[in-house]
Design an enzyme around this catalytic site. Sequence first.
Site, mmCIF file in Angstrom:
data_model
loop_
_atom_site.group_PDB
_atom_site.id
_atom_site.type_symbol
_atom_site.label_atom_id
_atom_site.label_comp_id
_atom_site.label_asym_id
_atom_site.label_seq_id
_atom_site.Cartn_x
_atom_site.Cartn_y
_atom_site.Cartn_z
ATOM 1 N N GLY A 189 -0.267 20.973 34.432
ATOM 2 C CA GLY A 189 -1.715 20.223 33.908
ATOM 3 C C GLY A 189 -1.595 19.064 34.003
ATOM 4 O O GLY A 189 -0.437 18.501 34.585
ATOM 5 N N PRO A 204 -1.168 14.729 33.642
ATOM 6 C CA PRO A 204 -0.176 14.189 33.163
ATOM 7 C C PRO A 204 -0.550 13.610 31.496
ATOM 8 O O PRO A 204 -1.480 13.597 31.212
ATOM 9 C CB PRO A 204 0.000 12.782 33.734
ATOM 10 C CG PRO A 204 -0.863 12.807 34.732
ATOM 11 C CD PRO A 204 -1.780 13.924 34.596
ATOM 12 N N GLY A 205 0.734 13.525 30.848
ATOM 13 C CA GLY A 205 0.263 13.230 29.357
ATOM 14 C C GLY A 205 -0.437 14.390 28.452
ATOM 15 O O GLY A 205 -0.864 14.175 27.127
ATOM 16 N N THR A 206 -0.543 15.520 29.051
ATOM 17 C CA THR A 206 -0.983 16.573 28.115
ATOM 18 C C THR A 206 0.046 17.290 27.170
ATOM 19 O O THR A 206 -0.239 18.317 26.391
ATOM 20 C CB THR A 206 -1.679 17.528 28.986
ATOM 21 O OG1 THR A 206 -0.667 17.981 29.899
ATOM 22 C CG2 THR A 206 -2.989 17.076 29.482
ATOM 23 N N LYS A 250 3.472 18.447 28.027
ATOM 24 C CA LYS A 250 4.339 19.513 28.890
ATOM 25 C C LYS A 250 5.472 19.309 28.465
ATOM 26 O O LYS A 250 6.289 20.092 27.686
ATOM 27 C CB LYS A 250 3.826 19.562 30.140
ATOM 28 C CG LYS A 250 2.680 19.714 30.662
ATOM 29 C CD LYS A 250 2.397 19.709 32.275
ATOM 30 C CE LYS A 250 2.604 18.638 32.924
ATOM 31 N NZ LYS A 250 1.484 17.500 32.586
ATOM 32 N N THR A 251 6.119 17.976 28.282
ATOM 33 C CA THR A 251 7.365 17.791 27.956
ATOM 34 C C THR A 251 7.635 17.986 26.604
ATOM 35 O O THR A 251 8.451 18.553 26.012
ATOM 36 C CB THR A 251 7.580 16.179 28.467
ATOM 37 O OG1 THR A 251 7.567 16.069 29.614
ATOM 38 C CG2 THR A 251 9.298 16.022 28.054
ATOM 39 N N GLU A 306 -19.373 -6.486 39.066
ATOM 40 C CA GLU A 306 -19.302 -5.682 37.907
ATOM 41 C C GLU A 306 -20.778 -5.295 37.267
ATOM 42 O O GLU A 306 -21.199 -4.295 37.012
ATOM 43 C CB GLU A 306 -18.514 -6.455 36.809
ATOM 44 C CG GLU A 306 -16.989 -6.427 37.221
ATOM 45 C CD GLU A 306 -16.631 -4.761 37.428
ATOM 46 O OE1 GLU A 306 -16.854 -4.053 36.941
ATOM 47 O OE2 GLU A 306 -15.315 -4.841 38.370
ATOM 48 N N HIS A 309 -22.427 -2.771 39.205
ATOM 49 C CA HIS A 309 -21.759 -1.266 38.607
ATOM 50 C C HIS A 309 -22.706 -1.042 37.540
ATOM 51 O O HIS A 309 -23.357 -0.180 37.303
ATOM 52 C CB HIS A 309 -20.376 -1.324 38.256
ATOM 53 C CG HIS A 309 -19.327 -1.275 39.366
ATOM 54 N ND1 HIS A 309 -19.583 -0.176 40.338
ATOM 55 C CD2 HIS A 309 -18.348 -1.986 39.600
ATOM 56 C CE1 HIS A 309 -18.484 -0.533 41.215
ATOM 57 N NE2 HIS A 309 -17.593 -1.618 40.688
ATOM 58 N N ASP A 318 -13.028 1.533 43.998
ATOM 59 C CA ASP A 318 -14.333 1.976 44.041
ATOM 60 C C ASP A 318 -14.554 3.036 45.051
ATOM 61 O O ASP A 318 -14.922 4.152 44.973
ATOM 62 C CB ASP A 318 -15.289 1.011 44.051
ATOM 63 C CG ASP A 318 -15.417 0.015 43.004
ATOM 64 O OD1 ASP A 318 -14.698 0.334 41.822
ATOM 65 O OD2 ASP A 318 -15.885 -1.050 43.149
HETATM 66 P P1 ADP Z 1 3.512 15.306 29.982
HETATM 67 O O1 ADP Z 1 4.657 15.963 29.917
HETATM 68 O O2 ADP Z 1 2.518 16.350 29.938
HETATM 69 O O3 ADP Z 1 3.212 14.163 30.931
HETATM 70 P P2 ADP Z 1 4.259 14.436 27.384
HETATM 71 O O4 ADP Z 1 4.752 15.525 26.769
HETATM 72 O O5 ADP Z 1 5.337 13.591 28.239
HETATM 73 O O6 ADP Z 1 3.110 14.762 28.709
HETATM 74 O O7 ADP Z 1 3.557 13.492 26.477
HETATM 75 C C1 ADP Z 1 3.690 12.152 26.286
HETATM 76 C C2 ADP Z 1 3.437 11.802 24.717
HETATM 77 O O8 ADP Z 1 2.084 11.868 24.346
HETATM 78 C C3 ADP Z 1 4.293 12.691 23.752
HETATM 79 O O9 ADP Z 1 5.392 12.211 23.663
HETATM 80 C C4 ADP Z 1 3.206 12.620 22.499
HETATM 81 O O10 ADP Z 1 3.498 11.614 21.813
HETATM 82 C C5 ADP Z 1 1.901 12.643 23.051
HETATM 83 N N1 ADP Z 1 1.334 13.873 23.379
HETATM 84 C C6 ADP Z 1 0.929 14.538 24.571
HETATM 85 N N2 ADP Z 1 0.222 15.644 24.233
HETATM 86 C C7 ADP Z 1 0.411 15.896 22.992
HETATM 87 C C8 ADP Z 1 0.053 16.990 22.138
HETATM 88 N N3 ADP Z 1 -0.809 17.997 22.745
HETATM 89 N N4 ADP Z 1 0.150 16.981 20.881
HETATM 90 C C9 ADP Z 1 0.481 15.890 20.510
HETATM 91 N N5 ADP Z 1 0.987 14.786 21.096
HETATM 92 C C10 ADP Z 1 0.761 14.840 22.272
HETATM 93 ZN ZN ZN Z 2 -15.944 -2.236 41.458
#
Ligand code: ADP
Ligand code: ZN
Length: 587
Positions: free
Chosen positions: A195, A197-199, A201-202, A417, A420, A492
């Site tokens: 998935g 980034p930032g979803t 997974k970790t 800008e 845009h 862009d």
């Molecule tokens: P990934 O590994 O997918 O890049 P992370 O697990 O590192 O994402 O997410 C980074 C931070 O964002 C987490 O420590 C948490 O604070 C927040 N976060 C991300 N996804 C969630 C989620 N589904 N529920 C709650 N917090 C989340």
């Molecule tokens: Zn631009």
Amino acid sequence: MKRFPLTRRNILIAAISAIVISSSAGVYFGRPATYRDVPFSDLLTAFERGEVAGIRASDDEVRASLKSGAELRTTAPAGYFAGNAELVASLARAGVRIEVDGSTGRMFTTMAALLGIGMLGLVGFTAWRTTTGRIPSVTGRSKVAGKADTPVTFDDVAGVDEAKDELREIVDFLKEPARFARLGGRVPRGVLLSGPPGTGKTLLARSIAGEAGVPFLFASGSEFVEMFAGVGAARIRRLFKDARKHGRCIIFIDEIDAVGRSRGSKSLSHEEREQTLNQLLVEMDGFEGHGGIIVIAATNRHDILDPALLRPGRFDRQVSVGNPDVRGREEILRVHARGVKMDEQVQLLRIARGTPGFSGADLANLVNEAALIAGRSGRDAITDADLEQARDKVMMGVERRSLQLTARERVVTAWHEAGHAVVAALLPHADRVHKVSIVPRGRAMGVTMQLPDTDRHTYTRDYLETQLAILMGGRAAEQLFLQVETSGASNDIERATEIATHMVCNFGMSPLGPLAFRKQDEGGGQKAGFSDDTARKVDDEILALVTRALETSRRMLEERRDAVKAVAERLLEIETLDAEEIGKLVN
Ligand code: ADP
Ligand code: ZN
């Protein structure tokens, strides 16, 4: 289809659901290619004199860019920054931009997060010390998160219910491997979380360890490559040896694609990666009878992974984790709201509606920012307005007032800008223009921010063509009104190329018809199925789409010169315009 929902297409969709169109800063263009190697003490002196604008650290190598424009490179004593949170905090306070790569990144991230929370007075000093005290030496790679870390459970991860359901079985297994096997459960070995980034997974991986009460060993794929031959493989061996000592545990490998890229693809560290990958496969295959170790890997490039990794007995469970929908966003906000004080009036659902395309990490960041904003204005509870301001900040990036634009650059940015914004305001299929600004942020000199009214899951051709025209609006304004073309349009152009490529190669939206075209070097174990002649046609169609978009926006802007002028002039006057103001100036 369902098994591999995470395609490049979904990534694109995630990337453009909340659109920020920015113009890259020209300064990055003039960046010198060489760094001056200096002794570490010189860097400390530069810190002291406040000459440093930003640092980039990768393991113990540090590159610093000075405010004068010079670039220094030096080697820091092992673990210097990790063991010196005070310094890092004071640098951050002094406005030094800190970027970190690889394993060092985790240390900084942990520290930065803890420092942020510390400022809110939510975490005591002790907790902070135990965590920073655990930061491993640079040589001992795998990090064990033990009891001292606050355990994460499924309750801390929201908006990913399906993934949690699939992973519950892993928790059962880790709790009592023998019983699980006796009851006839199919013993799992490897789980691939894929998935954007930032979803989370970790976080999910950590929460499995937390739920099962087993140690969590962290490693990142990027640590295993970019090194001398054999080192990556040795690190994998050590990682698994560590794991076996623990008996039951989770090995988490972030960015597995760094190691597990399809072998067909060419690259510099090719052989090194191959060795590392083989070692990983050997270790996983040798699990038989080893009971309690589960390897969880994460990637956002599922499509380029070597098929060998996905065979039975390896990462044979694949769980996809996507960006959250409205409900998910509300739940995630609720999780993070637990740690702060919210005003009773705050409606998280409303904020969730206004943040399409946000990842869990973005939302965590949003709550954090809102707390800081509230704190700065002396309020002890976060209000709706704070949350909205934080949302804009997360979307648009942090202001960088230190970047001094010349008067001419400011003018060019304002017209760019405005281009845009006016195209976006006039085209019927466009998402609402939320803000336009010529305050430099991050690498951008200005931004135009659109906000869709609802989550988008699919895109029509009209919408994508509109998006292309909006992206070209900046360049069109430069050409029409200033008779220049600047590097500010580079981002862009990059994004327009990407969208147009998807339209032709994946979405069947060109005269070449409903076929999928895949570039030769994309890997994924699939051979490109088309001739050089077709490749040329694909290129032509991509070019045609973008060129047509540029023409469209030029035509529109030429007709509405008055509107562009009004927006540009107002931007030069007050720097940031909101939706209402743009509406007034354009209509
Ligand atoms: P990934 O590994 O997918 O890049 P992370 O697990 O590192 O994402 O997410 C980074 C931070 O964002 C987490 O420590 C948490 O604070 C927040 N976060 C991300 N996804 C969630 C989620 N589904 N529920 C709650 N917090 C989340
Ligand atoms: Zn631009």
